[in-house]
Design an enzyme around this catalytic site. Structure first.
Site, PDB file in Angstrom:
ATOM      1  N   ALA A   1      -5.226 159.391  40.739  1.00 41.60           N
ATOM      2  CA  ALA A   1      -3.770 159.362  40.952  1.00 41.60           C
ATOM      3  C   ALA A   1      -3.449 159.101  42.414  1.00 41.60           C
ATOM      4  O   ALA A   1      -2.508 158.369  42.739  1.00 41.60           O
ATOM      5  CB  ALA A   1      -3.142 160.672  40.493  1.00 41.60           C
ATOM      6  N   ASP A   2      -4.218 159.682  43.329  1.00 43.19           N
ATOM      7  CA  ASP A   2      -4.019 159.428  44.748  1.00 43.19           C
ATOM      8  C   ASP A   2      -4.228 157.951  45.078  1.00 43.19           C
ATOM      9  O   ASP A   2      -3.418 157.323  45.763  1.00 43.19           O
ATOM     10  CB  ASP A   2      -4.999 160.256  45.583  1.00 43.19           C
ATOM     11  CG  ASP A   2      -4.563 161.704  45.756  1.00 43.19           C
ATOM     12  OD1 ASP A   2      -3.350 161.961  45.700  1.00 43.19           O
ATOM     13  OD2 ASP A   2      -5.435 162.563  45.951  1.00 43.19           O
TER      14      ASP A   2
END
Length: 412
Positions: free
Chosen positions: A187-188
């Site tokens: 997600a980062d």
């Protein structure tokens, strides 16, 4: 990796500093973010030629400066992985003198990245309306957990939380096992990529109109976009966790050989026929039970069991050589040490090392080749505040006396 002379990076090919892409030359990016998503987004902009200035908390800096071990010397490798090609200024902008410095940099900037929650931005005076009033043409990119302008905008969120929200954890792992996180901060990295993409798109549009933009990036939405095919398929029935076995394509999964497991993707009928010839099962080609993917999916358990008995008769290397020669998609399941030593990735300049005083620093490239060449690294990850004085001289025209005053007042 520890602080020893003999590290895995010793065996990586070396590249000198230089050769960075110049596509974004002349673009100044102020990066007020910390940790991973924001710094990864500004890393992409830096690798493409932008001048990226990390505005870091005085005496503290980026959170990832403290993520250790592993380190090279005293430098955390997680920090190093997303902060090459950048400059660092330490700045306390909570008071009027530091605020004046920040506003001076904002006036010069093309892009500003933040990952603070809206309530924190408001408190610090770095919200979009305030920044836009200083520089109306600025591209302002916000990275938060669940986006802004909604009831959850001030909810704390990390990569793990966004992965849980997105459904990817529910569909990762064995059918009878617990939900699992992806083995990298997905997600980062995805939200950082989206931020860089949004900034570049807005910069192109600004060339036509002169207008700045507010870009709203959400870890949860970036991760959920990654789930698009699965989310769409929900309309035809709720997909469930299937381990390393695709629930749609038969056969598309990990299978054992005589020594190591491999991945095998029989994703269309032509590939299926080629596989049958290589596996010595040409009779399967005309078998109505296996003629189309939908037929094979109905017979998945039987088919996987029979293919399994075939694959264990040879080693992984033997099968991979046969499949590669025959046009059947298959591959190894690399450990990270095997991946790092992949000769093709070395040849393409994607995985390499640059020498530092403490030893070789591994590099994972941009993953984009332009006109036959990969992007390079112009500068090593910066020390905290390494470029403070230079930036104040070059960007704001401050003299030595003014810079020394800011230092004595603990502003830089």
């Amino acid at each position: 990796m520890s602080d020893t002379e003999d590290t895995p990076a010793e065996s990586l090919p070396r590249r000198p500093l230089g050769g960075r892409f110049a596509c974004l030359d002349g673009i100044l990016v102020l990066d007020l973010t910390t940790s991973l998503a924001g710094p990864y987004g500004s890393l992409l902009l830096a690798d493409l030629g932008a001048e990226v200035v990390k505005v870091e908390r005085r005496g503290i800096g980026d959170d990832s400066r403290y993520w250790k071990p592993p380190t090279l010397g005293d430098t955390p490798l997680w920090f190093s992985s997303v902060n090459r090609n950048k400059k660092s200024i330490e700045l306390d902008y909570t008071g009027p003198r530091g605020r004046e410095v920040l506003e001076g940099l904002v006036r010069k900037a093309d892009v500003l990245l933040t990952n603070q929650l809206p309530r924190v931005r408001d408190k610090l005076g770095i919200d979009y309306d305030t920044i836009k009033a200083i520089n109306p043409a600025i591209i302002y990119a916000s990275i938060t957990g669940i986006g802004t302008d909604n009831e959850r905008e001030n909810w704390a969120c990390y990569d793990l939380i966004a992965e849980g929200y997105s459904g990817v954890m529910d569909l990762t792992g064995e059918p009878d096992g617990p939900p699992q996180k992806v083995g990298t901060p997905a997600a980062d990295l995805l939200s950082g990529t989206d931020a860089a993409l949004g900034c570049m798109t807005a910069l192109i549009e600004r060339e036509r109109t002169g207008r700045g933009h507010y870009i709203d990036i959400s870890l949860t939405e970036s991760m959920t976009r990654y789930m698009t095919p699965r989310l769409y398929s929900y309309l035809g029935g709720l997909p469930r966790r299937s381990g390393a076995r695709d629930s749609l394509i038969a056969v598309y999964q990990v299978l054992d050989t005589a020594d190591d497991p491999i991945t095998l993707g029989l994703a269309n009928d032509n590939v299926w026929r080629r596989f049958c010839e290589i596996a010595g099962r040409s009779e399967w080609i005309e078998d109505e039970a296996f003629r189309r993917n939908e037929n094979r999916a109905q017979q998945r358990a039987r088919l996987v069991a029979e293919i399994g008995t075939i694959l264990v008769t040879r080693t992984a290397r033997e099968w991979l050589d046969l499949f590669q020669a025959g046009g059947v998609p298959a591959g190894p399941i690399n450990w990270l040490d095997q991946l790092a030593q992949d000769p093709v990735l070395h040849e393409r300049g994607f995985i390499y090392a640059v020498d530092m005083k403490d030893g070789p620093l591994p590099q994972v490239g941009l993953g984009i080749r332009m006109d036959g060449a990969p992007s390079g690294i112009e500068s090593l990850p910066p020390g905290l505040g390494e470029h403070s004085a230079d930036l104040l001289r070059d960007k704001l025209g401050l003299d030595e006396a003014a810079i020394e005053n800011l230092k004595s007042e603990n502003i830089i």
